[in-house]
Write a protein that holds these residues in place. Structure first.
Motif, PDB file in Angstrom:
ATOM      1  N   ASP A   1       9.743  -7.210  -7.415  1.00  0.00           N
ATOM      2  CA  ASP A   1      10.613  -6.239  -8.101  1.00  0.00           C
ATOM      3  C   ASP A   1       9.997  -4.855  -8.175  1.00  0.00           C
ATOM      4  OD1 ASP A   1      12.593  -8.202  -8.597  1.00  0.00           O
ATOM      5  OD2 ASP A   1      11.505  -8.881 -10.378  1.00  0.00           O
ATOM      6  N   GLY A   2       9.246  -4.484  -7.147  1.00  0.00           N
ATOM      7  CA  GLY A   2       8.695  -3.141  -7.078  1.00  0.00           C
ATOM      8  C   GLY A   2       7.468  -2.909  -7.926  1.00  0.00           C
ATOM      9  N   THR A   3       6.854  -3.980  -8.467  1.00  0.00           N
ATOM     10  CA  THR A   3       5.678  -3.809  -9.319  1.00  0.00           C
ATOM     11  C   THR A   3       4.367  -3.999  -8.552  1.00  0.00           C
ATOM     12  OG1 THR A   3       5.614  -6.143 -10.000  1.00  0.00           O
ATOM     13  CG2 THR A   3       6.986  -4.635 -11.304  1.00  0.00           C
ATOM     14  N   LYS A   4       4.460  -4.405  -7.285  1.00  0.00           N
ATOM     15  CA  LYS A   4       3.273  -4.557  -6.447  1.00  0.00           C
ATOM     16  C   LYS A   4       3.562  -3.969  -5.074  1.00  0.00           C
ATOM     17  CE  LYS A   4       1.783  -8.951  -8.558  1.00  0.00           C
ATOM     18  NZ  LYS A   4       1.521 -10.383  -8.287  1.00  0.00           N
ATOM     19  N   SER A   5       2.483  -3.575  -4.405  1.00  0.00           N
ATOM     20  CA  SER A   5       2.573  -3.047  -3.051  1.00  0.00           C
ATOM     21  C   SER A   5       1.725  -3.931  -2.141  1.00  0.00           C
ATOM     22  CB  SER A   5       2.065  -1.601  -3.035  1.00  0.00           C
ATOM     23  OG  SER A   5       1.992  -1.099  -1.723  1.00  0.00           O
ATOM     24  N   PHE A   6       2.271  -4.235  -0.949  1.00  0.00           N
ATOM     25  CA  PHE A   6       1.599  -5.146  -0.008  1.00  0.00           C
ATOM     26  C   PHE A   6       1.456  -4.473   1.348  1.00  0.00           C
ATOM     27  CE2 PHE A   6       2.094  -8.034   3.577  1.00  0.00           C
ATOM     28  CZ  PHE A   6       1.105  -8.972   3.357  1.00  0.00           C
ATOM     29  N   TRP A   7       0.311  -4.680   2.006  1.00  0.00           N
ATOM     30  CA  TRP A   7       0.119  -4.230   3.372  1.00  0.00           C
ATOM     31  C   TRP A   7      -1.026  -5.027   3.992  1.00  0.00           C
ATOM     32  CZ3 TRP A   7      -1.831  -2.076  -0.885  1.00  0.00           C
ATOM     33  CH2 TRP A   7      -3.157  -1.618  -0.884  1.00  0.00           C
ATOM     34  N   LEU A   8      -1.302  -4.773   5.271  1.00  0.00           N
ATOM     35  CA  LEU A   8      -2.367  -5.472   5.991  1.00  0.00           C
ATOM     36  C   LEU A   8      -3.470  -4.500   6.374  1.00  0.00           C
ATOM     37  CD1 LEU A   8      -0.296  -7.721   8.458  1.00  0.00           C
ATOM     38  CD2 LEU A   8      -1.301  -8.391   6.263  1.00  0.00           C
ATOM     39  N   ASP A   9      -4.713  -4.977   6.295  1.00  0.00           N
ATOM     40  CA  ASP A   9      -5.847  -4.206   6.795  1.00  0.00           C
ATOM     41  C   ASP A   9      -5.772  -4.184   8.319  1.00  0.00           C
ATOM     42  OD1 ASP A   9      -8.647  -3.025   6.421  1.00  0.00           O
ATOM     43  OD2 ASP A   9      -9.035  -4.707   7.780  1.00  0.00           O
ATOM     44  N   LYS A  10      -5.787  -3.000   8.909  1.00  0.00           N
ATOM     45  CA  LYS A  10      -5.525  -2.860  10.338  1.00  0.00           C
ATOM     46  C   LYS A  10      -6.546  -3.585  11.205  1.00  0.00           C
ATOM     47  CE  LYS A  10      -3.912   1.045  11.801  1.00  0.00           C
ATOM     48  NZ  LYS A  10      -3.775   2.458  12.250  1.00  0.00           N
ATOM     49  N   ALA A  11      -7.814  -3.504  10.873  1.00  0.00           N
ATOM     50  CA  ALA A  11      -8.849  -4.086  11.729  1.00  0.00           C
ATOM     51  C   ALA A  11      -8.898  -5.603  11.653  1.00  0.00           C
ATOM     52  CB  ALA A  11     -10.215  -3.500  11.363  1.00  0.00           C
ATOM     53  N   SER A  12      -8.676  -6.150  10.458  1.00  0.00           N
ATOM     54  CA  SER A  12      -8.874  -7.592  10.264  1.00  0.00           C
ATOM     55  C   SER A  12      -7.579  -8.383  10.084  1.00  0.00           C
ATOM     56  CB  SER A  12      -9.757  -7.829   9.033  1.00  0.00           C
ATOM     57  OG  SER A  12      -9.084  -7.395   7.854  1.00  0.00           O
ATOM     58  N   GLY A  13      -6.497  -7.714   9.685  1.00  0.00           N
ATOM     59  CA  GLY A  13      -5.255  -8.419   9.376  1.00  0.00           C
ATOM     60  C   GLY A  13      -5.256  -9.064   8.002  1.00  0.00           C
ATOM     61  N   LYS A  14      -6.281  -8.811   7.185  1.00  0.00           N
ATOM     62  CA  LYS A  14      -6.361  -9.390   5.842  1.00  0.00           C
ATOM     63  C   LYS A  14      -5.316  -8.734   4.931  1.00  0.00           C
ATOM     64  CE  LYS A  14     -10.130 -11.857   6.721  1.00  0.00           C
ATOM     65  NZ  LYS A  14     -10.159 -13.337   6.710  1.00  0.00           N
ATOM     66  N   LYS A  15      -4.831  -9.514   3.973  1.00  0.00           N
ATOM     67  CA  LYS A  15      -3.835  -9.018   3.031  1.00  0.00           C
ATOM     68  C   LYS A  15      -4.455  -8.042   2.033  1.00  0.00           C
ATOM     69  CE  LYS A  15      -1.147 -13.329   3.094  1.00  0.00           C
ATOM     70  NZ  LYS A  15      -0.634 -14.434   2.240  1.00  0.00           N
ATOM     71  N   CYS A  16      -3.700  -7.014   1.691  1.00  0.00           N
ATOM     72  CA  CYS A  16      -4.091  -6.037   0.672  1.00  0.00           C
ATOM     73  C   CYS A  16      -2.942  -5.917  -0.334  1.00  0.00           C
ATOM     74  CB  CYS A  16      -4.356  -4.669   1.282  1.00  0.00           C
ATOM     75  SG  CYS A  16      -5.519  -4.650   2.664  1.00  0.00           S
ATOM     76  N   VAL A  17      -3.294  -5.675  -1.590  1.00  0.00           N
ATOM     77  CA  VAL A  17      -2.294  -5.590  -2.654  1.00  0.00           C
ATOM     78  C   VAL A  17      -2.687  -4.494  -3.629  1.00  0.00           C
ATOM     79  CG1 VAL A  17      -1.247  -6.801  -4.618  1.00  0.00           C
ATOM     80  CG2 VAL A  17      -1.669  -8.045  -2.500  1.00  0.00           C
ATOM     81  N   MET A  18      -1.692  -3.767  -4.129  1.00  0.00           N
ATOM     82  CA  MET A  18      -1.920  -2.890  -5.270  1.00  0.00           C
ATOM     83  C   MET A  18      -1.010  -3.339  -6.406  1.00  0.00           C
ATOM     84  SD  MET A  18      -1.438   1.226  -5.992  1.00  0.00           S
ATOM     85  CE  MET A  18      -2.792   1.826  -5.005  1.00  0.00           C
ATOM     86  N   LEU A  19      -1.593  -3.527  -7.593  1.00  0.00           N
ATOM     87  CA  LEU A  19      -0.826  -3.813  -8.799  1.00  0.00           C
ATOM     88  C   LEU A  19      -0.450  -2.493  -9.443  1.00  0.00           C
ATOM     89  CD1 LEU A  19      -3.204  -6.532 -10.356  1.00  0.00           C
ATOM     90  CD2 LEU A  19      -1.462  -6.839  -8.577  1.00  0.00           C
ATOM     91  N   SER A  20       0.827  -2.278  -9.690  1.00  0.00           N
ATOM     92  CA  SER A  20       1.247  -1.026 -10.310  1.00  0.00           C
ATOM     93  C   SER A  20       0.820  -0.994 -11.765  1.00  0.00           C
ATOM     94  CB  SER A  20       2.763  -0.872 -10.211  1.00  0.00           C
ATOM     95  OG  SER A  20       3.408  -1.801 -11.074  1.00  0.00           O
ATOM     96  N   ALA A  21       0.893   0.197 -12.363  1.00  0.00           N
ATOM     97  CA  ALA A  21       0.548   0.334 -13.778  1.00  0.00           C
ATOM     98  C   ALA A  21       1.439  -0.538 -14.650  1.00  0.00           C
ATOM     99  CB  ALA A  21       0.643   1.801 -14.198  1.00  0.00           C
ATOM    100  N   THR A  22       2.681  -0.768 -14.228  1.00  0.00           N
ATOM    101  CA  THR A  22       3.589  -1.606 -15.004  1.00  0.00           C
ATOM    102  C   THR A  22       3.249  -3.086 -14.872  1.00  0.00           C
ATOM    103  OG1 THR A  22       5.186  -1.702 -13.177  1.00  0.00           O
ATOM    104  CG2 THR A  22       5.485   0.052 -14.795  1.00  0.00           C
ATOM    105  N   ASN A  23       2.409  -3.432 -13.891  1.00  0.00           N
ATOM    106  CA  ASN A  23       2.051  -4.828 -13.639  1.00  0.00           C
ATOM    107  C   ASN A  23       0.717  -5.210 -14.259  1.00  0.00           C
ATOM    108  OD1 ASN A  23       0.915  -7.114 -11.542  1.00  0.00           O
ATOM    109  ND2 ASN A  23       3.134  -7.209 -11.752  1.00  0.00           N
ATOM    110  N   ILE A  24       0.042  -4.253 -14.882  1.00  0.00           N
ATOM    111  CA  ILE A  24      -1.234  -4.523 -15.523  1.00  0.00           C
ATOM    112  C   ILE A  24      -1.097  -4.297 -17.030  1.00  0.00           C
ATOM    113  CG2 ILE A  24      -2.552  -3.937 -13.461  1.00  0.00           C
ATOM    114  CD1 ILE A  24      -3.119  -1.235 -14.572  1.00  0.00           C
ATOM    115  N   SER A  25      -2.099  -4.733 -17.776  1.00  0.00           N
ATOM    116  CA  SER A  25      -2.086  -4.600 -19.233  1.00  0.00           C
ATOM    117  C   SER A  25      -2.844  -3.336 -19.633  1.00  0.00           C
ATOM    118  CB  SER A  25      -2.731  -5.828 -19.878  1.00  0.00           C
ATOM    119  OG  SER A  25      -2.888  -5.642 -21.272  1.00  0.00           O
ATOM    120  N   ILE A  26      -2.147  -2.400 -20.291  1.00  0.00           N
ATOM    121  CA  ILE A  26      -2.752  -1.171 -20.785  1.00  0.00           C
ATOM    122  C   ILE A  26      -2.644  -1.190 -22.313  1.00  0.00           C
ATOM    123  CG2 ILE A  26      -2.632   1.354 -20.819  1.00  0.00           C
ATOM    124  CD1 ILE A  26      -1.471   1.264 -18.024  1.00  0.00           C
ATOM    125  N   MET A  27      -3.786  -1.262 -22.985  1.00  0.00           N
ATOM    126  CA  MET A  27      -3.773  -1.304 -24.444  1.00  0.00           C
ATOM    127  C   MET A  27      -3.075  -0.068 -25.006  1.00  0.00           C
ATOM    128  SD  MET A  27      -4.523  -3.004 -27.126  1.00  0.00           S
ATOM    129  CE  MET A  27      -5.691  -4.260 -26.589  1.00  0.00           C
TER     130      MET A  27
END
Length: 279
Positions: A96-122
């Protein structure tokens, strides 16, 4: 690349090679057991390898098993190789747009970014401390802007099952500083990364690393670095993704400063990025 080097490479590809007598499907299966970087390199071995290294058999092995569900219906690709590099160059929003996904070009390994809305901010839901804004340069619809607070605590979690197995990853907090960023000068932020339920590996990081005196020189490894997309990042730590989805761990990543009581302001948090350690 020099003209002579280019001529030598073309000559290497066109000259006859013992590998030219191998069946192409056999070569494709061999190449598919390597890495995307290696597949591009072996294309120079012979004409047979050049043809095999372009095949869908090879590049489908480098794509994640769930790749079909990640491709928008409006997008069409002429080959699996083209699709692979599209995953490397374009970030796909998931969950639902709270994470970003892509592949590392050299290795093909998965990469992820957790958005600010997907993490806990006190205190993230308290308007006097944090403001949720849209930001043109962000991947996500909203980012978190720190207005003024003394208790700084950010935590994010991810399951290793959504990442590539048997891979060492680094986690980074991705942010920007606004003009009135205050009280982060030489303030140690405790960063931690570890399996939930176990003791985390910790280090100190510094959001403001602009001073050049001896104190800052000793902290150089923990200062922010500017990314190609214009944001800043600091490494929180590393972890190992050891198993598959049936044998996965929950990883927590954190950045804390709760002891000094200084009122801090002026950070924009985009999220926490997780990508393979460069070897």
């Amino acid at each position: 690349m020099s003209e002579n080097h280019g001529k030598r490479r073309r000559q290497n590809v066109t000259d006859a090679s013992p590998f030219d007598y191998f069946p192409e499907d056999c070569i494709s299966k061999i190449v598919s057991c390597t890495s995307p970087r290696d597949a591009c390199v072996v294309a120079a071995v012979s004409k047979a390898f050049e043809s095999a290294a372009k095949s869908d058999v090879v590049w489908e092995k480098f794509l994640p098993p769930e790749y079909e569900s990640l491709v928008p219906s409006s997008c069409h690709f002429s080959s699996k190789k083209e699709l692979y590099f599209a995953f490397c160059e374009e970030h796909v929003l998931i969950d639902d747009g709270t994470k970003s996904f892509w592949l590392d070009k050299a290795s093909g390994k998965k990469c992820v970014m957790l958005s600010a809305t997907n993490i806990s901010i006190m205190w993230g839901d308290t308007p006097q401390y944090w403001e949720w804004i849209t930001f043109p340069e962000a991947r996500f619809k909203r980012v978190a802007k720190l207005l003024d607070l003394c208790w700084f605590e950010i935590r994010g979690r991810t399951n290793t099952g959504v990442l590539s197995p048997r891979t060492r990853y680094s986690a980074y907090i991705v942010f920007k500083k606004v003009n009135h960023c205050t009280n982060f000068e030489d303030v140690a932020i405790e960063a931690g990364v570890g399996v939930v339920g176990n003791e985390a590996s910790t280090r100190f990081i510094y959001f403001d690393g602009e001073r050049v005196d001896g104190l800052s020189l000793r902290r150089r490894r923990r200062r922010p670095h500017e990314r190609r997309d214009g944001w800043m990042e600091i490494e929180l730590g590393e972890f190992f993704s050891g198993g598959d989805i049936m044998n996965s761990d929950e990883i927590e990543m954190s950045a804390l400063e709760t002891k000094l009581g200084h009122w801090k302001s002026g950070l924009i948090i985009q999220g926490i990025e997780i990508r393979p350690v460069r070897t």
